[in-house]
Design an enzyme around this catalytic site. Structure first.
Site, PDB file in Angstrom:
ATOM      1  N   GLU A  44      89.219  -1.193 -71.821  1.00  0.00           N
ATOM      2  CA  GLU A  44      90.136  -1.857 -70.885  1.00  0.00           C
ATOM      3  C   GLU A  44      91.524  -1.213 -70.955  1.00  0.00           C
ATOM      4  OE1 GLU A  44      88.384  -6.422 -70.814  1.00  0.00           O
ATOM      5  OE2 GLU A  44      89.550  -5.736 -72.524  1.00  0.00           O
ATOM      6  N   TYR A  45      91.918  -0.927 -72.186  1.00  0.00           N
ATOM      7  CA  TYR A  45      93.227  -0.308 -72.387  1.00  0.00           C
ATOM      8  C   TYR A  45      93.283   1.046 -71.672  1.00  0.00           C
ATOM      9  CZ  TYR A  45      97.302   1.595 -74.778  1.00  0.00           C
ATOM     10  OH  TYR A  45      98.521   2.151 -75.048  1.00  0.00           O
ATOM     11  N   SER A  87     112.040  24.898 -75.634  1.00  0.00           N
ATOM     12  CA  SER A  87     112.905  25.634 -76.547  1.00  0.00           C
ATOM     13  C   SER A  87     113.295  26.927 -75.843  1.00  0.00           C
ATOM     14  CB  SER A  87     112.196  25.895 -77.860  1.00  0.00           C
ATOM     15  OG  SER A  87     110.939  26.437 -77.601  1.00  0.00           O
ATOM     16  N   LEU A  88     113.974  27.804 -76.524  1.00  0.00           N
ATOM     17  CA  LEU A  88     114.469  29.012 -75.866  1.00  0.00           C
ATOM     18  C   LEU A  88     113.929  30.254 -76.550  1.00  0.00           C
ATOM     19  CD1 LEU A  88     118.211  27.957 -75.544  1.00  0.00           C
ATOM     20  CD2 LEU A  88     116.608  28.233 -73.659  1.00  0.00           C
ATOM     21  N   GLU A 127     126.982  30.183 -72.196  1.00  0.00           N
ATOM     22  CA  GLU A 127     127.686  29.134 -72.949  1.00  0.00           C
ATOM     23  C   GLU A 127     127.214  29.125 -74.386  1.00  0.00           C
ATOM     24  OE1 GLU A 127     125.610  26.121 -70.440  1.00  0.00           O
ATOM     25  OE2 GLU A 127     125.460  25.050 -72.360  1.00  0.00           O
ATOM     26  N   LYS A 129     125.566  28.228 -77.917  1.00  0.00           N
ATOM     27  CA  LYS A 129     124.393  27.480 -78.349  1.00  0.00           C
ATOM     28  C   LYS A 129     124.837  26.627 -79.531  1.00  0.00           C
ATOM     29  CE  LYS A 129     119.553  28.036 -79.562  1.00  0.00           C
ATOM     30  NZ  LYS A 129     119.545  27.331 -80.841  1.00  0.00           N
ATOM     31  N   ASP A 131     124.715  24.037 -82.613  1.00  0.00           N
ATOM     32  CA  ASP A 131     123.792  23.730 -83.699  1.00  0.00           C
ATOM     33  C   ASP A 131     123.862  22.240 -84.001  1.00  0.00           C
ATOM     34  OD1 ASP A 131     121.884  24.719 -85.282  1.00  0.00           O
ATOM     35  OD2 ASP A 131     123.209  25.709 -86.710  1.00  0.00           O
ATOM     36  N   ARG A 150     114.182  15.267 -79.366  1.00  0.00           N
ATOM     37  CA  ARG A 150     113.271  16.230 -78.769  1.00  0.00           C
ATOM     38  C   ARG A 150     111.838  16.050 -79.282  1.00  0.00           C
ATOM     39  NH1 ARG A 150     111.565  21.328 -80.143  1.00  0.00           N
ATOM     40  NH2 ARG A 150     111.117  22.634 -78.356  1.00  0.00           N
ATOM     41  N   TYR A 250     124.038  19.742 -71.211  1.00  0.00           N
ATOM     42  CA  TYR A 250     123.803  21.086 -70.675  1.00  0.00           C
ATOM     43  C   TYR A 250     122.514  21.267 -69.872  1.00  0.00           C
ATOM     44  CZ  TYR A 250     121.259  21.338 -75.145  1.00  0.00           C
ATOM     45  OH  TYR A 250     120.427  21.079 -76.203  1.00  0.00           O
ATOM     46  N   LYS A 313     121.718  31.311 -68.786  1.00  0.00           N
ATOM     47  CA  LYS A 313     120.799  30.595 -67.897  1.00  0.00           C
ATOM     48  C   LYS A 313     120.982  31.128 -66.487  1.00  0.00           C
ATOM     49  CE  LYS A 313     121.645  26.560 -70.727  1.00  0.00           C
ATOM     50  NZ  LYS A 313     122.227  25.222 -70.869  1.00  0.00           N
ATOM     51  N   LYS A 337     121.245  35.340 -80.047  1.00  0.00           N
ATOM     52  CA  LYS A 337     121.699  34.842 -81.355  1.00  0.00           C
ATOM     53  C   LYS A 337     122.763  35.746 -81.960  1.00  0.00           C
ATOM     54  CE  LYS A 337     118.968  31.296 -82.172  1.00  0.00           C
ATOM     55  NZ  LYS A 337     118.213  31.230 -83.370  1.00  0.00           N
ATOM     56  N   CYS A 431      93.143  35.805-106.783  1.00  0.00           N
ATOM     57  CA  CYS A 431      93.900  34.667-106.272  1.00  0.00           C
ATOM     58  C   CYS A 431      94.521  33.894-107.437  1.00  0.00           C
ATOM     59  CB  CYS A 431      92.965  33.756-105.475  1.00  0.00           C
ATOM     60  SG  CYS A 431      93.729  32.201-105.000  1.00  0.00           S
ATOM     61  N   CYS A 434      92.688  30.195-107.588  1.00  0.00           N
ATOM     62  CA  CYS A 434      91.293  29.924-107.936  1.00  0.00           C
ATOM     63  C   CYS A 434      90.636  31.084-108.678  1.00  0.00           C
ATOM     64  CB  CYS A 434      90.486  29.572-106.682  1.00  0.00           C
ATOM     65  SG  CYS A 434      90.192  30.964-105.602  1.00  0.00           S
ATOM     66  N   CYS A 449      92.446  35.823-100.383  1.00  0.00           N
ATOM     67  CA  CYS A 449      91.565  35.245-101.398  1.00  0.00           C
ATOM     68  C   CYS A 449      90.182  35.079-100.764  1.00  0.00           C
ATOM     69  CB  CYS A 449      92.125  33.887-101.814  1.00  0.00           C
ATOM     70  SG  CYS A 449      90.929  32.824-102.610  1.00  0.00           S
ATOM     71  N   CYS A 455      88.570  27.429-103.063  1.00  0.00           N
ATOM     72  CA  CYS A 455      89.978  27.646-103.393  1.00  0.00           C
ATOM     73  C   CYS A 455      90.792  26.402-103.035  1.00  0.00           C
ATOM     74  CB  CYS A 455      90.526  28.861-102.660  1.00  0.00           C
ATOM     75  SG  CYS A 455      92.263  29.139-103.020  1.00  0.00           S
TER      76      CYS A 455
HETATM   77  S1  IVH Z   1     119.456  24.837 -72.712  1.00  0.00           S
HETATM   78  C1  IVH Z   1     115.335  24.807 -70.921  1.00  0.00           C
HETATM   79  N1  IVH Z   1     121.830  25.078 -73.758  1.00  0.00           N
HETATM   80  O1  IVH Z   1     118.665  25.104 -78.446  1.00  0.00           O
HETATM   81  C2  IVH Z   1     116.493  25.097 -71.740  1.00  0.00           C
HETATM   82  N2  IVH Z   1     120.020  24.551 -75.192  1.00  0.00           N
HETATM   83  O2  IVH Z   1     116.522  26.905 -79.255  1.00  0.00           O
HETATM   84  C3  IVH Z   1     117.056  23.886 -72.333  1.00  0.00           C
HETATM   85  N3  IVH Z   1     120.656  24.218 -77.529  1.00  0.00           N
HETATM   86  O3  IVH Z   1     116.104  22.872 -77.959  1.00  0.00           O
HETATM   87  C4  IVH Z   1     118.009  24.172 -73.383  1.00  0.00           C
HETATM   88  N4  IVH Z   1     122.805  24.570 -77.268  1.00  0.00           N
HETATM   89  O4  IVH Z   1     118.382  21.886 -78.145  1.00  0.00           O
HETATM   90  C5  IVH Z   1     120.533  24.832 -73.998  1.00  0.00           C
HETATM   91  N5  IVH Z   1     123.987  25.256 -74.548  1.00  0.00           N
HETATM   92  C6  IVH Z   1     122.703  25.025 -74.776  1.00  0.00           C
HETATM   93  C7  IVH Z   1     122.229  24.721 -76.058  1.00  0.00           C
HETATM   94  C8  IVH Z   1     120.858  24.490 -76.218  1.00  0.00           C
HETATM   95  C9  IVH Z   1     121.860  24.265 -78.131  1.00  0.00           C
HETATM   96  C10 IVH Z   1     119.384  23.936 -78.202  1.00  0.00           C
HETATM   97  C11 IVH Z   1     118.441  23.064 -77.449  1.00  0.00           C
HETATM   98  C12 IVH Z   1     117.098  23.739 -77.532  1.00  0.00           C
HETATM   99  C13 IVH Z   1     117.323  24.790 -78.537  1.00  0.00           C
HETATM  100  C14 IVH Z   1     116.478  25.991 -78.234  1.00  0.00           C
END
Ligand code: IVH
Length: 701
Positions: A44-45, A87-88, A127, A129, A131, A150, A250, A313, A337, A431, A434, A449, A455
């Site tokens: 049902e669920y 992610s990127l 722009e 990135k 942390d 996320r 962003y 972007k 990076k 190994c 083991c 191994c 193991c």
């Molecule tokens: S754009 C589809 N812009 O980096 C793209 N991400 O390594 C969406 N992050 O999970 C991300 N600064 O959390 C974007 N200026 C920025 C960011 C940024 C940090 C993070 C973001 C993503 C991670 C990917």
């Protein structure tokens, strides 16, 4: 529940019914998870869920990020993102950046498209990135209704109440707001705030009675990112309220109305009351983007918060949509990076770790050293050839580096500082766990191994992989506990997890009634998982998340996949041909899959698991209702309107499988100019062939 066909529902009816369905599902979830006394049957669920999904697929703007299950008592509930949080792709130097944009350029073929993505003409936003911790905030009619971390990209944790305490996040959007939008950005902390917070935590710690101080050793945060993440992920929102958190917006996720450009969107974000990074700039051409990178790198040290690179972007959203994504990263964005941070330290010992596939990996045990804000005590040495090439010896002074999230590495040895007595490292041929012989086939760099099932290190690593976040995602079962459960004979194979009972854990050190209940709840919640997760969780060599998805998509159900894998053991079989016709699955992956299924033990682990786990057939999320959902398509010859890559990306986004060769199972062969044998084979097999225009018409232009 109404049983009217979904196709016949009006929007008003759909809205009403969705409200009713969501309430019923929430009630059932509550009964199942929190009270542990189901009120409706699983069937049902499932029917409720299917109907909800079918209606949402037809009216995507009524879909919502919904809690899929309340967390185990005392944890966070889960929220499914309206659109996955990606992610990127990373770039580490100019060449990587050039290559990335070259691939964007090669994605298009029509002159009017190409003109927009040429090296010197492409319009980008660049722009910093940040942390921190990325979060997705859902606003309905301008009001913040949900916020999620996320998580694994598809499902995050419900941190709504905590996010509401952050003053830089508007509870209500100023001005005109869309019906519904997910706004994404980074929660972060500034350096001065971080230092103050750590000083405060230290003072609180010292104020504790002496016997409590030991248990609370890890009170300070190691870096700004941990501080931001740790502060958001507090079970008590009042703690979050007192943490100095900030937010840069962003990106957007699911939205009832899409912006035209990234830059245009930032204007809207500011008008709504968000902070957008003031260093974000719109630039034209790659040289301008690289210049922006250099400028931001210069300013980095002076910035009050941590950044680890620059994100580029593509500005135009129509191009973003067409480029789509590959795996978990969009094709239209790149993280450039900053160079890795390095430090010197003493290498005390070389340890050999045994992975789940038996690989022996050398790891440097280091005198702990601070590298760019993180204390590093271990670094990878990759493999035995690398040790020999760099001539790394125990006791050496070494240079290590870490970049972003990657594991720290040993870069080089300062041989002038070496003690005379230091001997070259001899890589073991057995190994260390083991004692079985470890072999290194000719032409390979990895020594493995041969202990296989006997193991313990391999078995424990397989279990760890099985429960890990991207696999079965069983919360509350740390690496240490798995090792202990294994050593005590409590859990030897994945299925044993599902046989755990409270009584088996009572009285174990570190386990209280509540943590036991949480763990059992988390395991129970995983009796249903998506097929791709299940496949990935098995830990088959070379079958990572992307390959697991391909397999799930291609075979649909666990049974079908399993039957096909067993049949594919015969390389002359149709099953083998079918397996290797999947784009991106070649003979080498096929061999590992076949080897896995050839092993009696693996088959019985699967049989055993199948009694507890229901692997849900794969459904491509955006593909329901698509004319080519689940169809197998082959492209051949030269297309005029789009490149092969774009055609493939479009077809996959619409739920089709794209294969490299034609077989009886092919549904359509799209024939471009100068097509060769594939078109002939299609005709011979009676498979439908389409011209490029017919194809575009089929998928709606
Ligand atoms: S754009 C589809 N812009 O980096 C793209 N991400 O390594 C969406 N992050 O999970 C991300 N600064 O959390 C974007 N200026 C920025 C960011 C940024 C940090 C993070 C973001 C993503 C991670 C990917």
């Amino acid at each position: 529940m109404s049983v009217a066909a979904v196709a016949k529902l009006t929007k008003a009816e759909a809205t009403r019914e969705l409200g009713r369905l969501r309430a019923e599902i929430a009630r059932a979830d509550e009964a199942y998870h929190a009270k542990d006394s189901p009120e409706i049957t699983d069937a049902e669920y499932d029917a409720l869920r299917r109907r909800l999904e079918a209606i949402e697929a037809r009216f995507p703007d009524l879909a919502e990020a919904r809690p899929i299950a309340p967390g185990p008592a005392g944890g966070f509930a889960k929220l499914t993102h309206g659109k996955p949080m990606l992610s990127l792709e990373n770039a580490f130097d100019r060449d990587d950046v050039e290559r990335f944009f070259q691939s964007v350029r090669n994605f298009f073929v029509r002159p009017e498209d190409v003109a927009r993505v040429e090296r010197d003409a492409i319009r980008l936003v660049a722009e910093p990135k940040i942390d921190g911790l990325s979060c997705s905030l859902t606003y309905e009619k301008g009001v913040l209704v949900r916020a999620a971390t996320r998580g694994d990209g598809a499902v995050g944790e419900d941190v709504t109440e905590n996010i509401r305490t952050i003053s830089e996040i508007p509870p209500k959007l100023k001005g005109e707001a869309p019906e519904r939008i997910e706004i994404r950005g980074e929660v972060y902390m500034t350096k001065p705030d971080f230092l103050k917070l750590n000083a405060k935590l230290e003072a609180e710690f010292l104020a504790l009675p002496a016997e409590k101080q030991t248990k609370n050793r890890r009170r300070q945060f190691a870096n700004l990112r941990n501080a931001a993440a740790g502060s958001v992920r507090q079970l008590d929102p009042d703690i979050t309220r007192n943490r100095p958190l900030r937010f840069f917006a962003y990106a957007w996720g699911a939205a009832s109305d899409e912006p035209e450009g990234q830059w245009d969107f930032y204007g809207r974000l500011k008008a709504w009351g968000f902070k957008v990074n003031p260093l974000a700039e719109r630039v034209t051409g790659i040289d301008a983007a690289l210049a922006r990178y250099a400028r931001i790198a210069e300013e980095r040290a002076e910035l009050p918060y941590d950044i680890d690179g620059v994100v580029y972007k593509i500005d135009a959203v129509d191009l973003q949509d067409r480029l789509g994504f590959v795996g978990r990263a969009p094709r239209w964005a790149l993280a450039h990076k900053f160079p890795a941070e390095q430090a010197r330290t003493r290498l005390n010992r070389i340890l050999i770790q045994v992975g789940r596939t038996g690989a022996l990996t050398p790891v440097a045990d280091l005198e702990p050293v601070n590298v760019g804000g993180v204390l590093v005590a271990r670094a990878t040495l990759h493999n035995e050839d690398e040790i020999a090439r760099k001539d790394v010896r125990e006791g050496d002074t070494v240079v290590i580096q870490r970049a972003g999230d990657v594991i720290p590495q040993v870069v080089s040895v300062l041989t002038e500082a070496r003690r005379k007595a230091a001997k070259p490292f001899v890589f073991p041929e057995t190994c260390p766990e083991c004692g079985s012989v470890a072999v290194r086939p000719e032409g390979e760099v990895i020594r493995r191994c041969t202990g296989g099932l006997i193991c313990p290190a391999q078995a424990v690593e397989r279990l760890r992989h099985f429960v890990s976040r991207d696999a079965m995602d069983i919360e509350g079962l740390g690496e240490k506990s798995i090792g202990e459960f294994f050593a005590d004979g409590l859990v030897r194979t994945p299925a044993d997890l599902f046989k755990l009972k409270a009584g088996m854990l009572d009285g174990r050190e570190g386990w209280k009634e509540k943590s036991i209940q949480n763990l059992l709840g988390a395991i129970r919640a995983r009796r249903k998982v998506s097929l791709d997760r299940f496949i990935y969780a098995l830990g088959i060599r070379q079958v990572g998340q992307a390959t697991a998805k391909l397999l799930a998509k291609h075979y649909g159900t666990l049974d079908a996949w399993r039957r096909a894998m067993e049949a594919a053991g015969d390389p002359g079989s149709e099953a083998y041909a079918d397996l290797t016709s999947i784009d991106q699955i070649g003979p080498s992956v096929a061999e590992d899959l076949i080897a896995f299924f050839a092993e009696e033990h693996n088959r019985s682990v699967l049989d055993d698991l199948a009694r507890y786990v229901d692997a849900e057939p794969f459904v491509a999320p955006s593909a329901r209702g698509s004319p080519i959902a689940d169809k197998t398509v082959v492209f051949t010859g030269t297309l005029e309107k789009m490149t092969r890559s774009e055609a493939k990306a479009r077809a996959e986004a619409l739920g089709a499988k794209v294969a490299g060769s034609v077989s009886k199972k092919t549904d359509y062969v799209v024939v471009g100019s100068d097509a060769g044998s594939k078109a002939e084979k299609a005709r011979a097999l009676g498979v439908a062939t389409l011209s490029e225009d017919e194809w575009l018409k089929l998928i709606g232009g």
